[in-house]
Design a protein around this motif. Structure first.
Motif, short mmCIF file in Angstrom:
data_model
loop_
_atom_site.label_atom_id
_atom_site.label_comp_id
_atom_site.label_asym_id
_atom_site.label_seq_id
_atom_site.Cartn_x
_atom_site.Cartn_y
_atom_site.Cartn_z
N GLU A 188 29.46 -0.82 -31.08
CA GLU A 188 28.29 -1.54 -30.59
C GLU A 188 27.11 -1.29 -31.52
O GLU A 188 26.95 -0.21 -32.07
CB GLU A 188 27.94 -1.05 -29.18
CG GLU A 188 29.00 -1.41 -28.17
CD GLU A 188 28.59 -0.99 -26.76
OE1 GLU A 188 27.40 -0.83 -26.53
OE2 GLU A 188 29.50 -0.82 -25.94
N GLY A 189 26.28 -2.29 -31.66
CA GLY A 189 25.08 -2.17 -32.47
C GLY A 189 25.30 -2.38 -33.94
O GLY A 189 24.37 -2.23 -34.72
N ASP A 190 26.50 -2.70 -34.36
CA ASP A 190 26.76 -2.92 -35.78
C ASP A 190 26.26 -4.27 -36.25
O ASP A 190 25.75 -4.40 -37.34
CB ASP A 190 28.26 -2.81 -36.08
CG ASP A 190 28.78 -1.39 -35.93
OD1 ASP A 190 27.94 -0.48 -35.96
OD2 ASP A 190 29.99 -1.22 -35.78
N ALA A 191 26.41 -5.27 -35.41
CA ALA A 191 26.01 -6.63 -35.79
C ALA A 191 24.91 -7.10 -34.86
O ALA A 191 24.87 -6.74 -33.69
CB ALA A 191 27.21 -7.57 -35.70
N PRO A 192 24.01 -7.93 -35.37
CA PRO A 192 22.92 -8.43 -34.52
C PRO A 192 23.42 -9.38 -33.45
O PRO A 192 24.38 -10.01 -33.52
CB PRO A 192 21.98 -9.13 -35.48
CG PRO A 192 22.71 -9.29 -36.76
CD PRO A 192 23.88 -8.37 -36.72
N ASP A 223 37.10 -5.55 -37.36
CA ASP A 223 36.22 -5.35 -36.22
C ASP A 223 36.71 -4.12 -35.47
O ASP A 223 37.78 -4.11 -34.89
CB ASP A 223 36.27 -6.58 -35.31
CG ASP A 223 35.33 -6.45 -34.14
OD1 ASP A 223 34.40 -5.63 -34.22
OD2 ASP A 223 35.53 -7.16 -33.14
N ASP A 224 35.90 -3.06 -35.51
CA ASP A 224 36.32 -1.82 -34.85
C ASP A 224 35.77 -1.72 -33.43
O ASP A 224 35.98 -0.72 -32.75
CB ASP A 224 35.90 -0.62 -35.66
CG ASP A 224 34.40 -0.52 -35.87
OD1 ASP A 224 33.68 -1.43 -35.44
OD2 ASP A 224 33.96 0.46 -36.47
N GLY A 225 35.04 -2.74 -32.98
CA GLY A 225 34.54 -2.75 -31.60
C GLY A 225 33.31 -1.90 -31.40
O GLY A 225 32.91 -1.66 -30.27
#
Length: 48
Positions: free
Chosen positions: A44-48, A40-42
């Motif tokens: 935003e918008g990578d996962a729903p 988890d690179d933190g």
């Protein structure tokens, strides 16, 4: 004759690559690469 030499050469390359991939020295690098998709690179918008 040439086909036999090429086959032997390709077999040697395959065995060399297999030995390199399974060598204990490479275990840490391959384990780290295997965990990259789960990291988890933190962002935003990578996962729903």
């Amino acid at each position: 004759m040439v086909a036999g030499i090429v086959t032997g050469l390709l077999l040697a390359v395959f065995i060399g690559g297999w030995a390199w991939a399974w060598s204990p020295r490479r275990r840490d690098a391959f384990d780290a690469a295997a965990r990259l998709p789960l990291k988890d690179d933190g962002g935003e918008g990578d996962a729903p």
